[in-house]
Write a protein that holds these residues in place. Structure first.
Motif, PDB file in Angstrom:
ATOM      1  N   PRO A   9       0.844  -1.192   0.000  1.00 50.95           N
ATOM      2  CA  PRO A   9       0.000   0.000   0.000  1.00 50.95           C
ATOM      3  C   PRO A   9       0.882   1.247   0.000  1.00 50.95           C
ATOM      4  O   PRO A   9       1.838   1.337   0.780  1.00 50.95           O
ATOM      5  CB  PRO A   9      -0.787  -0.109   1.311  1.00 50.95           C
ATOM      6  CG  PRO A   9      -0.614  -1.529   1.763  1.00 50.95           C
ATOM      7  CD  PRO A   9       0.731  -1.949   1.242  1.00 50.95           C
ATOM      8  N   VAL A  10       0.590   2.200  -0.867  1.00 52.87           N
ATOM      9  CA  VAL A  10       1.433   3.388  -1.018  1.00 52.87           C
ATOM     10  C   VAL A  10       0.608   4.639  -0.769  1.00 52.87           C
ATOM     11  O   VAL A  10      -0.419   4.859  -1.420  1.00 52.87           O
ATOM     12  CB  VAL A  10       2.059   3.449  -2.431  1.00 52.87           C
ATOM     13  CG1 VAL A  10       2.869   4.738  -2.605  1.00 52.87           C
ATOM     14  CG2 VAL A  10       2.927   2.224  -2.691  1.00 52.87           C
ATOM     15  N   GLY A  44       4.356  12.801  -5.185  1.00 57.95           N
ATOM     16  CA  GLY A  44       5.248  12.214  -6.177  1.00 57.95           C
ATOM     17  C   GLY A  44       5.358  10.709  -6.099  1.00 57.95           C
ATOM     18  O   GLY A  44       6.017  10.081  -6.938  1.00 57.95           O
ATOM     19  N   SER A  45       4.722  10.087  -5.100  1.00 55.98           N
ATOM     20  CA  SER A  45       4.775   8.626  -4.980  1.00 55.98           C
ATOM     21  C   SER A  45       4.137   7.934  -6.183  1.00 55.98           C
ATOM     22  O   SER A  45       4.579   6.857  -6.592  1.00 55.98           O
ATOM     23  CB  SER A  45       4.081   8.177  -3.689  1.00 55.98           C
ATOM     24  OG  SER A  45       4.797   8.584  -2.551  1.00 55.98           O
ATOM     25  N   ALA A  46       3.098   8.560  -6.754  1.00 53.56           N
ATOM     26  CA  ALA A  46       2.437   7.963  -7.919  1.00 53.56           C
ATOM     27  C   ALA A  46       3.413   7.837  -9.082  1.00 53.56           C
ATOM     28  O   ALA A  46       3.448   6.814  -9.777  1.00 53.56           O
ATOM     29  CB  ALA A  46       1.225   8.794  -8.325  1.00 53.56           C
ATOM     30  N   GLN A  47       4.228   8.858  -9.298  1.00 58.38           N
ATOM     31  CA  GLN A  47       5.210   8.815 -10.385  1.00 58.38           C
ATOM     32  C   GLN A  47       6.269   7.754 -10.125  1.00 58.38           C
ATOM     33  O   GLN A  47       6.698   7.049 -11.051  1.00 58.38           O
ATOM     34  CB  GLN A  47       5.875  10.185 -10.541  1.00 58.38           C
ATOM     35  CG  GLN A  47       6.881  10.245 -11.683  1.00 58.38           C
ATOM     36  CD  GLN A  47       6.244   9.960 -13.039  1.00 58.38           C
ATOM     37  OE1 GLN A  47       5.292  10.633 -13.429  1.00 58.38           O
ATOM     38  NE2 GLN A  47       6.738   8.942 -13.744  1.00 58.38           N
ATOM     39  N   ILE A  48       6.683   7.615  -8.862  1.00 58.69           N
ATOM     40  CA  ILE A  48       7.666   6.580  -8.526  1.00 58.69           C
ATOM     41  C   ILE A  48       7.096   5.198  -8.838  1.00 58.69           C
ATOM     42  O   ILE A  48       7.787   4.329  -9.394  1.00 58.69           O
ATOM     43  CB  ILE A  48       8.076   6.690  -7.044  1.00 58.69           C
ATOM     44  CG1 ILE A  48       8.867   7.982  -6.815  1.00 58.69           C
ATOM     45  CG2 ILE A  48       8.901   5.479  -6.614  1.00 58.69           C
ATOM     46  CD1 ILE A  48       9.156   8.271  -5.359  1.00 58.69           C
ATOM     47  N   CYS A  49       5.821   4.979  -8.493  1.00 57.45           N
ATOM     48  CA  CYS A  49       5.176   3.698  -8.818  1.00 57.45           C
ATOM     49  C   CYS A  49       5.218   3.433 -10.320  1.00 57.45           C
ATOM     50  O   CYS A  49       5.533   2.311 -10.764  1.00 57.45           O
ATOM     51  CB  CYS A  49       3.733   3.699  -8.326  1.00 57.45           C
ATOM     52  SG  CYS A  49       3.532   3.653  -6.526  1.00 57.45           S
ATOM     53  N   GLU A  50       4.908   4.465 -11.105  1.00 58.06           N
ATOM     54  CA  GLU A  50       4.913   4.306 -12.560  1.00 58.06           C
ATOM     55  C   GLU A  50       6.324   4.044 -13.079  1.00 58.06           C
ATOM     56  O   GLU A  50       6.522   3.249 -14.010  1.00 58.06           O
ATOM     57  CB  GLU A  50       4.323   5.554 -13.225  1.00 58.06           C
ATOM     58  CG  GLU A  50       2.823   5.679 -13.072  1.00 58.06           C
ATOM     59  CD  GLU A  50       2.077   4.525 -13.725  1.00 58.06           C
ATOM     60  OE1 GLU A  50       2.489   4.067 -14.802  1.00 58.06           O
ATOM     61  OE2 GLU A  50       1.074   4.064 -13.152  1.00 58.06           O
ATOM     62  N   ASP A  51       7.322   4.708 -12.497  1.00 57.10           N
ATOM     63  CA  ASP A  51       8.706   4.485 -12.913  1.00 57.10           C
ATOM     64  C   ASP A  51       9.124   3.031 -12.690  1.00 57.10           C
ATOM     65  O   ASP A  51       9.810   2.432 -13.531  1.00 57.10           O
ATOM     66  CB  ASP A  51       9.640   5.408 -12.132  1.00 57.10           C
ATOM     67  CG  ASP A  51       9.464   6.878 -12.508  1.00 57.10           C
ATOM     68  OD1 ASP A  51       8.867   7.154 -13.556  1.00 57.10           O
ATOM     69  OD2 ASP A  51       9.939   7.743 -11.732  1.00 57.10           O
ATOM     70  N   TYR A  52       8.704   2.458 -11.561  1.00 52.54           N
ATOM     71  CA  TYR A  52       9.070   1.075 -11.259  1.00 52.54           C
ATOM     72  C   TYR A  52       8.283   0.100 -12.137  1.00 52.54           C
ATOM     73  O   TYR A  52       8.810  -0.967 -12.488  1.00 52.54           O
ATOM     74  CB  TYR A  52       8.883   0.777  -9.771  1.00 52.54           C
ATOM     75  CG  TYR A  52      10.081   1.217  -8.956  1.00 52.54           C
ATOM     76  CD1 TYR A  52      11.046   0.307  -8.557  1.00 52.54           C
ATOM     77  CD2 TYR A  52      10.260   2.555  -8.625  1.00 52.54           C
ATOM     78  CE1 TYR A  52      12.164   0.712  -7.837  1.00 52.54           C
ATOM     79  CE2 TYR A  52      11.370   2.975  -7.909  1.00 52.54           C
ATOM     80  CZ  TYR A  52      12.325   2.051  -7.518  1.00 52.54           C
ATOM     81  OH  TYR A  52      13.436   2.464  -6.820  1.00 52.54           O
ATOM     82  N   ARG A  53       7.055   0.448 -12.478  1.00 50.77           N
ATOM     83  CA  ARG A  53       6.318  -0.400 -13.422  1.00 50.77           C
ATOM     84  C   ARG A  53       7.027  -0.420 -14.776  1.00 50.77           C
ATOM     85  O   ARG A  53       7.105  -1.475 -15.420  1.00 50.77           O
ATOM     86  CB  ARG A  53       4.886   0.105 -13.590  1.00 50.77           C
ATOM     87  CG  ARG A  53       4.167  -0.591 -14.744  1.00 50.77           C
ATOM     88  CD  ARG A  53       2.673  -0.560 -14.681  1.00 50.77           C
ATOM     89  NE  ARG A  53       2.079   0.755 -14.619  1.00 50.77           N
ATOM     90  CZ  ARG A  53       0.766   0.982 -14.507  1.00 50.77           C
ATOM     91  NH1 ARG A  53      -0.072  -0.057 -14.436  1.00 50.77           N
ATOM     92  NH2 ARG A  53       0.281   2.191 -14.439  1.00 50.77           N
TER      93      ARG A  53
END
Length: 291
Positions: A9-10, A44-53
């Motif tokens: 969960p983020v 900015g956590s949403a962007q980090i999630c997308e970067d890791y995807r």
């Protein structure tokens, strides 16, 4: 190889999210499905999630439209999407030793268990220091029935009572979650849920090793909510009822229930919530009379 689904969960994880995700991707057990549930983060956590995807095909990301609904709701969102054979939870500001998944998986398979449980290492973020860390010479392993594991529920030594309650530091057979729902209207949801998974299992294995690193922060949920929310009444009332019906020894549970009643009594009186205070007082009077 069997697949382990890791659910994270983020929510506004800030600088802690990348170290958390890096530690997951670096696991020696590589057959992973990683589900990140972004709960409407605004930092900015949403962007980090997308970067890791984008960098790893094992990563799946769910963005919730309504943010701040809590880790219980995030877990409920992820669980129906699990395709792995096993489930493991990680909080978004914690991190894992690279052998965390492999060691839990190996113990589960070797002992033919339904849940593999480990301990943790506690890191005090404000001080930049570890509170305790289990060493290699501390290691032992025990195979337990659910009834035997319940004996650890109120054992404060080396974090056992916290290990009992939290959803992390454990590898679960995914089938155990078929009908599990985490409460979404409570500040602390694990006290209502983790014990039910133990009772759905037949065999547990505990490994005394701290390969999960739990970060204690001044903004952690347990630091920012009232103590009565950390130790709710409804969850222990349900637990006492179920354990009594299946024939477990509930003496320790009843002592804990009395303690929680006294905690709620004092808190409710201080808050001026007199009707709820009187309800607690009545239950305490009944217990004092008959026990």
């Amino acid at each position: 190889m069997e697949t382990v689904t890791i659910i994270v969960p983020v929510f506004n994880a800030g600088p802690y999210l990348e170290p958390c995700l890096d530690s997951i991707l670096a696991q020696t057990y590589q057959q992973l499905e990683i589900i990140l549930v972004n709960d409407g983060s605004t930092d900015g956590s949403a962007q980090i999630c997308e970067d890791y995807r984008a960098k790893d095909p094992r990563v799946r990301v769910i963005h919730k439209k309504v943010g701040g609904s809590g880790v219980g709701a995030a877990r409920n969102t992820a669980l129906p999407l699990v395709t792995g054979d096993y489930v493991l939870f990680v909080d978004n500001d914690d991190w894992l030793e690279e052998t965390h998944v492999e060691s839990l998986y190996r113990a589960l398979k070797e002992q033919d268990a339904d849940i593999s449980i480990g301990n943790f290492t506690e890191y005090i973020d404000d001080r930049g220091a570890f509170r305790f860390h289990l060493q290699g010479e501390d290691y032992f392993q025990k195979v337990l029935t659910p009834a035997e594991w319940f004996d650890y529920q109120y054992d404060a030594r080396q974090g056992f009572s916290q290990v009992f309650t939290v959803p992390w530091t454990k590898l679960y057979k995914a089938e155990l979650f078929q009908d599990i729902v985490y409460p979404e209207d409570e500040k602390v949801e694990d006290d209502y849920t983790t014990w039910k998974l133990y009772l759905l299992a037949d065999k547990l294995v505990y490994s005394h090793a701290g390969t999960y690193f739990h970060r204690k922060r001044s903004t952690s949920v347990t630091k920012t909510v009232d103590t009565v929310q950390v130790f709710p009444l409804r969850s222990i009332q349900e637990r006492v009822t179920i354990l009594s019906l299946i024939g477990f020894d509930v003496a320790a549970e009843l002592r804990a229930y009395r303690w929680r009643l006294q905690l709620h009594r004092d808190s409710l009186l201080e808050a001026g919530q007199m009707q709820d205070y009187q309800k607690c007082l009545t239950l305490i009077k009944i217990l004092d009379k008959w026990t």
